[in-house]
Write a protein that holds these residues in place. Structure first.
Motif, short mmCIF file in Angstrom:
data_model
loop_
_atom_site.label_atom_id
_atom_site.label_comp_id
_atom_site.label_asym_id
_atom_site.label_seq_id
_atom_site.Cartn_x
_atom_site.Cartn_y
_atom_site.Cartn_z
N ASN A 1 17.51 19.96 -4.19
CA ASN A 1 17.76 21.19 -4.94
C ASN A 1 16.50 21.87 -5.45
N ASP A 2 15.48 21.10 -5.82
CA ASP A 2 14.23 21.70 -6.28
C ASP A 2 13.53 22.44 -5.14
N TRP B 1 15.54 25.59 -4.41
CA TRP B 1 15.28 26.63 -5.42
C TRP B 1 14.02 27.42 -5.07
N ARG C 1 23.32 20.63 -16.92
CA ARG C 1 22.45 21.43 -16.06
C ARG C 1 21.15 21.81 -16.77
N LYS D 1 18.09 21.91 -15.95
CA LYS D 1 17.15 22.74 -15.20
C LYS D 1 17.55 24.21 -15.17
N PHE D 2 18.80 24.48 -15.47
CA PHE D 2 19.30 25.85 -15.42
C PHE D 2 19.34 26.54 -16.78
N ARG E 1 16.97 29.39 -16.80
CA ARG E 1 17.29 30.24 -15.66
C ARG E 1 18.48 31.15 -15.97
#
Length: 155
Positions: A41-42, A45, A77, A79-80, A83
């Motif tokens: 996923n990284d 992205w 989540r 990491k989001f 974002r």
């Protein structure tokens, strides 16, 4: 099924459960990601266009929030988290941006990251409303349509 064109659909014909936004999720996100073959996923992205990132962040927020609330999103989540703030800015949804920013402020002040965030209640008061969701889904769909050329591929 929605067509991938810039045809205008009046809001009164825009249904919560059978609409462009979901079709775009399946066609422009799910299928595109699958075809990319990128499993990490990284790494994925990093390969997305800005509009694709906005859409992915929206999908992450909306999915977790609808399933278990904003708290679930924040804790599931991480990491989001920031974002999504950028997503509300990009989509020019001031109410969500402002109320979400309060959530982030409360989260920053906490030493213990567990437990319900009180600031989520204000956002959740209106986010689950069917008419509000229709408006948000229309904003997201319109955003996709205005950037449609940025959704077909992953670089």
């Amino acid at each position: 099924m929605a067509r991938l064109t810039k045809n205008y659909i009046p809001l009164n014909e825009f249904d919560e459960h059978d609409n462009r936004m979901w079709e775009y999720m399946y066609k422009l996100f799910d299928e595109t990601v699958e075809k990319s073959g990128i499993q990490d996923n990284d790494k994925l992205w990093e390969q997305l266009s800005r509009p694709q990132k906005v859409f992915w962040a929206f999908l992450a927020f909306n999915g977790d929030t609808d399933n278990g609330g904003v708290d679930q999103f924040v804790y599931n989540r991480p990491k989001f988290i920031y974002r999504v703030l950028e997503t509300w800015e990009e989509l020019k949804i001031e109410e969500l941006k402002t109320d979400y920013d309060f959530i982030l402020s409360e989260l920053k002040k906490r030493k213990n990251k567990n437990g319900m965030l009180k600031s989520v209640l204000k956002l959740e008061e209106y986010y689950y409303d069917k008419e509000y969701k229709r408006k948000i889904y229309k904003i997201v769909s319109d955003y996709i349509e205005s950037n449609i050329e940025m959704f077909a591929i992953i670089t």
